[in-house]
Design a protein around this motif. Structure first.
Motif, PDB file in Angstrom:
ATOM      1  N   TYR A  26     -84.584  19.786 -73.291  1.00 52.79           N
ATOM      2  CA  TYR A  26     -84.276  20.697 -72.357  1.00 52.79           C
ATOM      3  C   TYR A  26     -84.236  19.877 -70.964  1.00 52.79           C
ATOM      4  N   GLN A  27     -83.281  18.975 -70.701  1.00 53.64           N
ATOM      5  CA  GLN A  27     -83.143  18.129 -69.694  1.00 53.64           C
ATOM      6  C   GLN A  27     -83.026  18.706 -68.384  1.00 53.64           C
ATOM      7  N   ARG A  28     -82.476  19.844 -68.349  1.00 50.24           N
ATOM      8  CA  ARG A  28     -82.412  20.492 -67.078  1.00 50.24           C
ATOM      9  C   ARG A  28     -83.630  20.540 -66.050  1.00 50.24           C
ATOM     10  N   ARG A  29     -84.820  20.765 -66.997  1.00 50.19           N
ATOM     11  CA  ARG A  29     -86.017  20.710 -66.269  1.00 50.19           C
ATOM     12  C   ARG A  29     -86.283  19.433 -65.456  1.00 50.19           C
ATOM     13  N   PHE A  30     -85.577  18.470 -65.841  1.00 42.41           N
ATOM     14  CA  PHE A  30     -85.704  17.290 -65.014  1.00 42.41           C
ATOM     15  C   PHE A  30     -84.736  16.718 -63.943  1.00 42.41           C
ATOM     16  N   TYR A  73     -81.111  13.351 -67.664  1.00 42.42           N
ATOM     17  CA  TYR A  73     -81.430  12.796 -69.328  1.00 42.42           C
ATOM     18  C   TYR A  73     -82.326  11.455 -69.179  1.00 42.42           C
ATOM     19  N   HIS A  74     -81.991  10.557 -68.220  1.00 47.47           N
ATOM     20  CA  HIS A  74     -82.944   9.503 -67.966  1.00 47.47           C
ATOM     21  C   HIS A  74     -84.412   9.800 -67.767  1.00 47.47           C
ATOM     22  N   ASP A  75     -84.212  10.996 -66.831  1.00 46.07           N
ATOM     23  CA  ASP A  75     -85.972  11.130 -66.218  1.00 46.07           C
ATOM     24  C   ASP A  75     -86.611  11.956 -67.479  1.00 46.07           C
ATOM     25  N   GLU A  76     -86.088  12.654 -68.156  1.00 47.68           N
ATOM     26  CA  GLU A  76     -86.918  13.313 -69.498  1.00 47.68           C
ATOM     27  C   GLU A  76     -87.323  12.326 -70.284  1.00 47.68           C
ATOM     28  N   LEU A  77     -86.696  11.178 -70.632  1.00 47.31           N
ATOM     29  CA  LEU A  77     -87.220  10.217 -71.658  1.00 47.31           C
ATOM     30  C   LEU A  77     -88.371   9.483 -70.910  1.00 47.31           C
ATOM     31  N   GLU A  78     -87.904   9.090 -69.520  1.00 41.95           N
ATOM     32  CA  GLU A  78     -88.886   8.330 -68.913  1.00 41.95           C
ATOM     33  C   GLU A  78     -90.173   9.178 -68.895  1.00 41.95           C
ATOM     34  N   ASP A  79     -90.511  10.244 -68.433  1.00 43.53           N
ATOM     35  CA  ASP A  79     -91.654  11.060 -68.175  1.00 43.53           C
ATOM     36  C   ASP A  79     -92.181  11.126 -69.731  1.00 43.53           C
ATOM     37  N   PHE A  80     -91.417  11.376 -70.997  1.00 39.27           N
ATOM     38  CA  PHE A  80     -91.920  11.508 -72.218  1.00 39.27           C
ATOM     39  C   PHE A  80     -92.597  10.245 -72.350  1.00 39.27           C
ATOM     40  N   VAL A  81     -92.370   8.925 -72.219  1.00 40.11           N
ATOM     41  CA  VAL A  81     -92.804   7.869 -72.460  1.00 40.11           C
ATOM     42  C   VAL A  81     -94.061   7.672 -71.619  1.00 40.11           C
ATOM     43  N   ASP A  82     -93.960   8.123 -70.190  1.00 40.56           N
ATOM     44  CA  ASP A  82     -95.277   8.224 -69.570  1.00 40.56           C
ATOM     45  C   ASP A  82     -96.381   9.214 -69.983  1.00 40.56           C
ATOM     46  N   CYS A  83     -95.615  10.192 -70.690  1.00 42.06           N
ATOM     47  CA  CYS A  83     -96.793  11.246 -71.227  1.00 42.06           C
ATOM     48  C   CYS A  83     -97.635  10.497 -72.459  1.00 42.06           C
ATOM     49  N   ILE A  84     -96.916   9.652 -73.000  1.00 42.93           N
ATOM     50  CA  ILE A  84     -97.633   8.966 -74.207  1.00 42.93           C
ATOM     51  C   ILE A  84     -98.558   7.951 -73.480  1.00 42.93           C
ATOM     52  N   LEU A  85     -98.149   7.254 -72.692  1.00 43.19           N
ATOM     53  CA  LEU A  85     -98.886   6.312 -72.150  1.00 43.19           C
ATOM     54  C   LEU A  85    -100.085   6.637 -71.738  1.00 43.19           C
ATOM     55  N   HIS A  86    -100.036   7.985 -70.754  1.00 44.88           N
ATOM     56  CA  HIS A  86    -101.339   8.495 -70.184  1.00 44.88           C
ATOM     57  C   HIS A  86    -101.517   9.556 -70.894  1.00 44.88           C
ATOM     58  N   ASP A  87    -101.272   9.799 -72.131  1.00 39.79           N
ATOM     59  CA  ASP A  87    -101.731  11.006 -72.952  1.00 39.79           C
ATOM     60  C   ASP A  87    -101.653  12.320 -71.959  1.00 39.79           C
ATOM     61  N   ARG A  88    -100.748  12.432 -71.400  1.00 39.09           N
ATOM     62  CA  ARG A  88    -100.540  13.890 -70.475  1.00 39.09           C
ATOM     63  C   ARG A  88     -99.833  14.865 -71.553  1.00 39.09           C
ATOM     64  N   GLN A  89     -99.672  16.032 -70.999  1.00 35.98           N
ATOM     65  CA  GLN A  89     -98.979  17.173 -71.774  1.00 35.98           C
ATOM     66  C   GLN A  89     -97.520  17.005 -71.247  1.00 35.98           C
ATOM     67  N   VAL A  90     -96.588  17.140 -72.379  1.00 33.38           N
ATOM     68  CA  VAL A  90     -95.261  17.063 -71.962  1.00 33.38           C
ATOM     69  C   VAL A  90     -94.874  18.241 -71.162  1.00 33.38           C
ATOM     70  N   ARG A  91     -93.690  18.091 -70.430  1.00 30.02           N
ATOM     71  CA  ARG A  91     -93.187  19.403 -69.585  1.00 30.02           C
ATOM     72  C   ARG A  91     -92.464  20.288 -70.552  1.00 30.02           C
ATOM     73  N   VAL A  92     -91.866  20.013 -71.516  1.00 32.46           N
ATOM     74  CA  VAL A  92     -91.167  20.898 -72.461  1.00 32.46           C
ATOM     75  C   VAL A  92     -91.719  20.887 -73.810  1.00 32.46           C
ATOM     76  N   THR A  93     -92.693  21.853 -74.201  1.00 27.95           N
ATOM     77  CA  THR A  93     -93.300  21.897 -75.282  1.00 27.95           C
ATOM     78  C   THR A  93     -92.509  22.376 -76.479  1.00 27.95           C
ATOM     79  N   ALA A  94     -93.201  22.434 -77.717  1.00 33.68           N
ATOM     80  CA  ALA A  94     -92.685  22.970 -78.752  1.00 33.68           C
ATOM     81  C   ALA A  94     -92.686  24.518 -78.762  1.00 33.68           C
ATOM     82  N   ALA A  95     -93.804  24.922 -77.963  1.00 36.55           N
ATOM     83  CA  ALA A  95     -93.904  26.162 -77.803  1.00 36.55           C
ATOM     84  C   ALA A  95     -92.661  27.026 -76.911  1.00 36.55           C
ATOM     85  N   ASP A  96     -92.108  25.935 -75.749  1.00 37.20           N
ATOM     86  CA  ASP A  96     -90.961  26.282 -75.066  1.00 37.20           C
ATOM     87  C   ASP A  96     -89.781  26.419 -75.872  1.00 37.20           C
ATOM     88  N   GLY A  97     -89.636  25.330 -76.872  1.00 35.09           N
ATOM     89  CA  GLY A  97     -88.580  25.382 -77.521  1.00 35.09           C
ATOM     90  C   GLY A  97     -88.581  26.256 -78.534  1.00 35.09           C
TER      91      GLY A  97
END
Lengths: 357, 357, 357, 357
Positions: free
Chosen positions: A142-146, A307-331
């Motif tokens: 859900y890219q609109r969140r970004f 679209y750019h920022d959601e992917l960049e943030d996903f990559v950052d979440c993996i690198l820093h083991d952060r919680q993603v901004r749009v979770t499976a529960a949101d989905g």
């Protein structure tokens, strides 16, 4: 580190550690898959597009050639076996997702999955369980969140500038489609409520911070002859009752001659915020007929930054083991509302949530 | 291949051949140098940032560390000796440019040079002669020529939608600066007419397709105490007479509290075009005081897309041996107008062109 | 008591005493005369249009019939003799004004006079002297001072929201004229600097609260063949130096295909205000070419509210013996700047004020 | 003959015959009654406000004094007996209308009646029957049909620029009310669906040219404590199904902090039109917080031009024996939709039309 593109400031500044990159395998080389692939290949420094899989292997090959990606396959399992792949990006029809995510979870590969998460709540729950078990991250697209403009709205709301929320609306208007793609087939896409309006349901949940308690929806087929026979609507209108009492509204049209139009507004006791009307650029041409400006003509044009920022943030979440901004529960929540709205259209009556499709 | 950022469509689609990259050496790690460096390192796939030189070597080292660039030097000549360097990007004070460009030309290295091209017409001519002799490309960094909104204006004009041109205006308003940088020192930067308004002069020449025949300028110092002593203006206003008779107008303010504001308009016999008011994003916040939107707060925020695209196009010009879009001759023309305007401010009378500073 | 027209709130609420009305005689039944006459006859309750004089008596008769006015004359002196006439409204070419105002002053009749006040400073001074001697009120028809949007700008400035003023601009763009009227004949109208730009000069003096110290103007004839022979410009551009140092700018075009466009802006150390782009209404029509809005197409369309309010306020000034808002001295100042600008165009050099035409 | 007010052109030019005036008696000297009275007294040349009746005679007296009207009464029947009265303007609570209109019809007096026409379909039918029998004109005060911006929308639709209509929306947002007036009491006003949203229902019927076939409505009380006890909503949302299949949408909020906001849009197969966001004026104030504009703060501010024009047109209909633009049948249709929407809110299910309250 993202270039400040077209007048907008980066909202998430990222700091990268030297050298570490996240390897990503793309599954699905269709239109949205190509948007993501180009972002990964060119514009997200800490990601590496390791390989591309598509059952229609010609599409995968063509995209791989353009982006100089070596690994191409008809079978996404090859990406799962590849140790360089840290995460899969799933740009595939929803019916394929439960199995893919389950398999990825078993291999410990993270998942970025296009919306909707699934076509049924059963499948959504299955995905959530598998992800939990595998300890993987799942981010839903859900890219609109970004989107920077919607983020400004979020910031105003969180800063208390709107007071208590009274009303929320979100709408999505797509330009005329010729020919119609697979996404208009409810069996493949879940129909307009899951495929398109789930974006709006997610925006409403996100900006209001409230869950949906009841939904009433109506849909009509006014333009596309191909859809009339199947009783598939091309125009819909949804009323939502939110926790705590506020009302919300969604409308969507699949034949918008003036372009792609996505807007949202939130009205509160202290203020309101309106996001839209997205202009293509700031050049106004004026003559004896008046002045003329232009809307964006497609969703990537309107939401390219997101679209750019959601992917960049996903990559950052993996690198820093952060919680993603749009979770499976949101989905899952968006799927639930979409299914309830679809049922409401059929029954011509409001449907209470929780709803078990 | 550029990500469609923030609602805007890419106007120059580029096709890259496999693997070939243009090696670039950055000279100058100041603020605009860093903007360019990040674009080169992350967002221009066919460029490679080979090395960074700055007499203030700490700045070069810091930037190189961030961008994972190996070669760092205090002396730009090391970049010239490096066979991996195809082109230099000069983000240095103007007085350094003639020698640097001459040396680069001798080595056959192409040049992307920040504006203004030079501080005198003599130096500009020297640069042009050296470039011609060396057979190198020289592109001047008037990035507005790559701004998508201004490009729409150009397209409307070229398509004949405006008819014959009657009037052109361009303005540049900078936010308050604290502290003042070297660019306010006329000896280093050439002063506001070369440093700031030369952008506007270039936009007027570009959009009108006409050369300037006469210029009248006035300047006052109203805000910055530091500038009053030196008689350096912080607010200027320029009248230009164009070939064929049309009038043109430039104004510039160095203390614009609401942000960075750059706009342009062209009025013709059949139509007009207005570019501006650049909004930061489309979120309007409304309360009992009215509605509120936001201007961009800096030039990279307003012109981020253009800064990216000018460099990407420069790289493409090298790869395909194309003519650059903003030539050294364009850079010279802007310098000539700027010098005439500076002289007009001094003499309080209009100055005819050609002008020999 | 004025109906709240088209979204705008009345800025001057008036309280009328029962029955007392101000009798007004109109001199001049041309286009602006008719605008004023209809306001007087229909929409200004405390005024009564007593009679109409025009040397071209057919025009006076026609207007009188429409508005049910009994007294019609070829000679304005008949209105001066009429005891029911408290004030004359002069909508006549400027060369007639000095004598008319002198005669009116002798009879103690107040004057509302269209701009410009006069064609020379000598005439302007003569008018002022006569008015002083006769103890009459003279209001000059710079209606922009009564425009609600410009009044908001004035309020923001007076409330200190802009801080110290750095820059002011005002512009007037007229739609194409066919055929050209008497106002393009400098002998009758004073030329574009007195006829059109004097509006802008007045706005600049009013909003800045500063007098003009120097003016540089340039004018060209680009469109109208009829004007080329006489060397009469249809496009002009003016630079003004204000007391205290701020710069100001005026531009005007007599052939604006997209409509009538009048805008103004003031830039200060704490804030800025922009008035324009006046839209005709708020309906946006959108199709595959983009969205389209409309500019006003004429000055009465843009300034209808102001034309009404200036007359209503004049009537109120008479009823309550208040000072008018645009005095003969204001009218003289605009004439002085206009004459200096005209001279500057001829000499191609800046002109210092005070200027004795 | 109407002054061209604030940028907008008069859409209905009227030609008046000499002298003939329509005598009007006002019943009800409350807030909307006063708006109409001032238009009649001052700004509609062919109308004459003959007398004012109000059971609260002080209000009538006060208004009569202000407007210099001689006849004042506590009993509207005195106006009916007055031979100078050609028509009654009813600005009274709805429950009084059936009897008043029946009596007026018997006396052959025309009727201009504020919305809603009645509180029940039975009463509406009774009014229509009485008017038919008496041969009188009845115009309902849906003033939006006379708003110049909405008229532009109508013109675009009628000119075929929108093609076939797919979607319509209309919304009404009122500023915070303190204290709440009688219009929030459903027994007196019919409730929000009749009092407020019937404006939107009328706009939808008018612009689409279609009748409503089904309605689903939801309402919540989120702000006003006084309303919670009575179960009276202050926020509502309505879905309408139109003849031929198009969907329509209404939302309304009774506590809109940023002002009075009324907008409408129509989306068709060839184009779309959007009317809103009504700005108070065109002055933008800009500072370091961004730019700021203003919404209108009240319905007379937004619709002042329309309130004037609807009455002027009513007067013209009487003078020329034309059909009024908003008939009693239109008034009945809006009541029917409002009652169905009210019922839908109660039952939480969609209601089909025709609906017999």
């Amino acid at each position: 580190l993202f270039p400040v593109n077209g007048r907008r400031k980066k909202i998430f500044p990222l700091v990268y550690e030297k050298k570490k990159k996240v390897g990503i395998g793309l599954v699905g080389a269709g239109s949205i898959g190509r948007v993501h692939a180009r972002n990964l290949a060119y514009y997200i420094p800490r990601a590496r597009l390791v390989g591309i899989a598509d059952t229609y292997v010609d599409a995968a090959n063509k995209l791989a050639a353009e982006l100089e990606v070596d690994k191409v396959s008809q079978d996404y399992n090859e990406l799962l076996e590849n140790p360089e792949v840290d995460a899969l990006l799933l740009a595939v029809p929803p019916f394929l997702k439960p199995e893919m995510i389950s398999n990825a979870a078993r291999k410990g590969k993270h998942i970025f999955v296009e919306k909707p998460l699934a076509l049924s709540l059963k499948e959504a729950d299955q995905i959530i369980a598998a992800a939990d078990k595998g300890g993987i991250k799942v981010q839903v697209g859900y890219q609109r969140r970004f989107d920077n403009s919607l983020r400004e709205a979020e910031n105003a709301i969180k800063a208390g500038k709107l007071g208590r929320i009274l009303f929320v609306s979100s709408r999505t208007r797509d330009p005329p489609a010729k020919p119609l793609g697979w996404s208009t087939d409810p069996k493949l896409s879940g129909g307009i409520m899951l495929d398109t309006c789930s974006h709006d349901f997610d925006v409403i949940r996100w900006l209001s911070g409230k869950e949906v308690e009841r939904v009433y929806a109506d849909g009509v087929t006014l333009v596309y002859e191909e859809l009339k026979q199947g009783g598939i609507p091309d125009n819909v209108l949804v009323t939502l009752n939110l926790q705590g009492g506020a009302l919300a509204h969604v409308d969507s049209c699949g034949y918008t001659v003036y372009g792609y139009d996505s807007s949202a507004e939130v009205l509160g006791t202290e203020g309101a915020v309106f996001v839209g009307i997205g202009e293509r650029n700031s050049a106004l041409v004026m003559n004896s007929d008046g002045y003329r400006g232009q809307f964006p003509q497609s969703y990537p044009e309107r939401f390219g930054q997101a679209y750019h920022d959601e992917l960049e943030d996903f990559v950052d979440c993996i690198l820093h083991d952060r919680q993603v901004r749009v979770t499976a529960a949101d989905g899952r929540a968006a799927v639930e509302i979409g299914l309830a709205a679809t049922e409401s259209m059929k029954r011509h009556e409001p449907i209470n949530l929780p709803f078990r499709g």
